[in-house]
Motif scaffolding. Sequence first.
Motif, PDB file in Angstrom:
ATOM      1  N   LEU A   1       0.713  -1.143   0.057  1.00 16.76           N
ATOM      2  CA  LEU A   1       0.041   0.102  -0.054  1.00 16.76           C
ATOM      3  C   LEU A   1       0.877   1.309   0.055  1.00 16.76           C
ATOM      4  O   LEU A   1       0.521   2.292  -0.663  1.00 16.76           O
ATOM      5  CB  LEU A   1      -0.863   0.055   1.263  1.00 16.76           C
ATOM      6  N   GLU A   2       1.915   1.006   0.909  1.00 21.02           N
ATOM      7  CA  GLU A   2       2.739   2.439   0.983  1.00 21.02           C
ATOM      8  C   GLU A   2       3.572   2.669  -0.650  1.00 21.02           C
ATOM      9  O   GLU A   2       3.613   3.716  -0.833  1.00 21.02           O
ATOM     10  CB  GLU A   2       3.848   2.286   1.970  1.00 21.02           C
ATOM     11  N   LEU A   3       3.849   1.628  -1.180  1.00 15.82           N
ATOM     12  CA  LEU A   3       4.466   1.799  -2.477  1.00 15.82           C
ATOM     13  C   LEU A   3       3.461   2.348  -3.419  1.00 15.82           C
ATOM     14  O   LEU A   3       3.842   3.015  -4.439  1.00 15.82           O
ATOM     15  CB  LEU A   3       4.900   0.488  -3.002  1.00 15.82           C
ATOM     16  N   GLY A   4       2.222   1.705  -3.354  1.00 16.17           N
ATOM     17  CA  GLY A   4       1.150   2.260  -4.184  1.00 16.17           C
ATOM     18  C   GLY A   4       1.107   3.722  -4.003  1.00 16.17           C
ATOM     19  O   GLY A   4       0.845   4.723  -4.925  1.00 16.17           O
ATOM     20  N   VAL A   5       1.045   4.323  -2.786  1.00 20.12           N
ATOM     21  CA  VAL A   5       1.016   5.909  -2.357  1.00 20.12           C
ATOM     22  C   VAL A   5       2.164   6.295  -3.026  1.00 20.12           C
ATOM     23  O   VAL A   5       1.747   7.516  -3.671  1.00 20.12           O
ATOM     24  CB  VAL A   5       0.844   5.825  -0.851  1.00 20.12           C
ATOM     25  N   TYR A   6       3.214   6.041  -3.066  1.00 20.99           N
ATOM     26  CA  TYR A   6       4.346   6.575  -3.380  1.00 20.99           C
ATOM     27  C   TYR A   6       4.396   6.712  -4.928  1.00 20.99           C
ATOM     28  O   TYR A   6       4.413   7.949  -5.516  1.00 20.99           O
ATOM     29  CB  TYR A   6       5.673   5.877  -3.185  1.00 20.99           C
ATOM     30  N   VAL A   7       3.854   5.619  -5.699  1.00 23.02           N
ATOM     31  CA  VAL A   7       3.953   5.774  -7.113  1.00 23.02           C
ATOM     32  C   VAL A   7       2.751   6.681  -7.588  1.00 23.02           C
ATOM     33  O   VAL A   7       2.756   7.687  -8.392  1.00 23.02           O
ATOM     34  CB  VAL A   7       3.499   4.498  -7.794  1.00 23.02           C
ATOM     35  N   PHE A   8       1.592   6.891  -6.665  1.00 26.73           N
ATOM     36  CA  PHE A   8       0.451   7.860  -6.948  1.00 26.73           C
ATOM     37  C   PHE A   8       0.851   9.148  -6.886  1.00 26.73           C
ATOM     38  O   PHE A   8       0.642   9.875  -7.825  1.00 26.73           O
ATOM     39  CB  PHE A   8      -0.766   7.461  -6.065  1.00 26.73           C
ATOM     40  N   GLU A   9       1.659   9.526  -6.030  1.00 25.93           N
ATOM     41  CA  GLU A   9       2.084  10.808  -5.562  1.00 25.93           C
ATOM     42  C   GLU A   9       3.286  11.199  -6.387  1.00 25.93           C
ATOM     43  O   GLU A   9       2.953  12.478  -7.155  1.00 25.93           O
ATOM     44  CB  GLU A   9       2.484  10.792  -4.035  1.00 25.93           C
ATOM     45  N   VAL A  10       4.152  10.562  -6.667  1.00 22.37           N
ATOM     46  CA  VAL A  10       5.147  10.854  -7.840  1.00 22.37           C
ATOM     47  C   VAL A  10       4.678  10.976  -9.187  1.00 22.37           C
ATOM     48  O   VAL A  10       4.661  11.951  -9.971  1.00 22.37           O
ATOM     49  CB  VAL A  10       6.382   9.742  -7.755  1.00 22.37           C
ATOM     50  N   SER A  11       3.652  10.178  -9.413  1.00 26.99           N
ATOM     51  CA  SER A  11       3.075  10.082 -10.801  1.00 26.99           C
ATOM     52  C   SER A  11       2.213  11.526 -10.940  1.00 26.99           C
ATOM     53  O   SER A  11       2.464  12.218 -12.077  1.00 26.99           O
ATOM     54  CB  SER A  11       2.197   9.076 -11.027  1.00 26.99           C
ATOM     55  N   LEU A  12       1.196  11.858 -10.076  1.00 26.48           N
ATOM     56  CA  LEU A  12       0.519  12.949 -10.152  1.00 26.48           C
ATOM     57  C   LEU A  12       1.204  14.308 -10.054  1.00 26.48           C
ATOM     58  O   LEU A  12       1.079  15.173 -10.527  1.00 26.48           O
ATOM     59  CB  LEU A  12      -0.812  12.616  -9.203  1.00 26.48           C
ATOM     60  N   LEU A  13       2.263  14.241  -8.847  1.00 26.55           N
ATOM     61  CA  LEU A  13       3.063  15.566  -8.839  1.00 26.55           C
ATOM     62  C   LEU A  13       3.929  15.720 -10.023  1.00 26.55           C
ATOM     63  O   LEU A  13       4.036  17.116 -10.472  1.00 26.55           O
ATOM     64  CB  LEU A  13       3.720  15.227  -7.484  1.00 26.55           C
ATOM     65  N   GLY A  14       4.423  14.710 -10.586  1.00 30.71           N
ATOM     66  CA  GLY A  14       5.367  14.876 -11.745  1.00 30.71           C
ATOM     67  C   GLY A  14       4.943  15.337 -12.966  1.00 30.71           C
ATOM     68  O   GLY A  14       5.346  16.021 -13.649  1.00 30.71           O
ATOM     69  N   LEU A  15       3.472  15.141 -12.979  1.00 32.14           N
ATOM     70  CA  LEU A  15       2.767  15.730 -14.330  1.00 32.14           C
ATOM     71  C   LEU A  15       2.637  17.387 -14.120  1.00 32.14           C
ATOM     72  O   LEU A  15       2.658  18.121 -14.869  1.00 32.14           O
ATOM     73  CB  LEU A  15       1.089  15.433 -14.280  1.00 32.14           C
ATOM     74  N   MET A  16       2.919  17.750 -12.649  1.00 35.95           N
ATOM     75  CA  MET A  16       2.837  19.118 -12.675  1.00 35.95           C
ATOM     76  C   MET A  16       3.957  19.801 -12.617  1.00 35.95           C
ATOM     77  O   MET A  16       4.348  20.869 -12.942  1.00 35.95           O
ATOM     78  CB  MET A  16       1.902  19.586 -11.369  1.00 35.95           C
ATOM     79  N   THR A  17       4.878  19.288 -12.105  1.00 34.00           N
ATOM     80  CA  THR A  17       6.456  19.814 -11.795  1.00 34.00           C
ATOM     81  C   THR A  17       7.390  19.165 -12.781  1.00 34.00           C
ATOM     82  O   THR A  17       8.350  19.799 -12.747  1.00 34.00           O
ATOM     83  CB  THR A  17       6.836  19.454 -10.262  1.00 34.00           C
ATOM     84  N   GLY A  18       7.235  18.064 -13.209  1.00 24.29           N
ATOM     85  CA  GLY A  18       8.123  17.451 -14.192  1.00 24.29           C
ATOM     86  C   GLY A  18       8.925  16.175 -13.323  1.00 24.29           C
ATOM     87  O   GLY A  18       8.923  16.540 -12.245  1.00 24.29           O
ATOM     88  N   TYR A  19       9.247  15.207 -13.979  1.00 24.26           N
ATOM     89  CA  TYR A  19       9.836  14.253 -13.254  1.00 24.26           C
ATOM     90  C   TYR A  19      11.335  14.342 -13.523  1.00 24.26           C
ATOM     91  O   TYR A  19      11.942  14.493 -14.245  1.00 24.26           O
ATOM     92  CB  TYR A  19       9.544  12.779 -14.156  1.00 24.26           C
ATOM     93  N   ASN A  20      11.871  14.291 -12.108  1.00 19.52           N
ATOM     94  CA  ASN A  20      13.343  14.370 -11.968  1.00 19.52           C
ATOM     95  C   ASN A  20      13.910  13.877 -10.619  1.00 19.52           C
ATOM     96  O   ASN A  20      12.968  13.168  -9.689  1.00 19.52           O
ATOM     97  CB  ASN A  20      13.831  15.963 -12.065  1.00 19.52           C
ATOM     98  N   LYS A  21      15.011  13.638 -10.328  1.00 16.68           N
ATOM     99  CA  LYS A  21      15.475  12.871  -9.091  1.00 16.68           C
ATOM    100  C   LYS A  21      15.092  13.580  -7.891  1.00 16.68           C
ATOM    101  O   LYS A  21      14.887  12.875  -6.803  1.00 16.68           O
ATOM    102  CB  LYS A  21      16.756  12.684  -9.010  1.00 16.68           C
ATOM    103  N   LYS A  22      15.040  14.756  -7.858  1.00 22.08           N
ATOM    104  CA  LYS A  22      14.747  15.674  -6.940  1.00 22.08           C
ATOM    105  C   LYS A  22      13.250  15.376  -6.340  1.00 22.08           C
ATOM    106  O   LYS A  22      12.855  14.987  -5.160  1.00 22.08           O
ATOM    107  CB  LYS A  22      15.026  17.195  -7.160  1.00 22.08           C
TER     108      LYS A  22
END
Length: 107
Positions: free
Chosen positions: A64-85
Amino acid sequence: MLAYLTAMLITAVTETIVLWVCKYRNWKVLAYFFVLNLISNFLINFTYRYTYYMFPKIILVPLLELGVYVFEVSLLGLMTGYNKKLFWCVLLSNIITYSIGVILYGF
């Protein structure tokens, strides 16, 4: 019910503060992340509540925690761009709030 709402707010506020400390200062990004955390916390608690008897906790919680991480990174990355930071800041925020949750509510 109050415990779930309290956990949602603690999670959203803490993770948003961590994101701010990671130098994401745009208020739209922070507000978006705050809402993402409310949604993901609701989803993880809802899912856990209805599946905890099907799987061992030692397997279910990390999934479940992995799912939350993927959910948050995926949707936040749409707004900010995907990067290591982004990946590291979201991971850090989730580790911190998971640790707080274990301290407050147990594993």
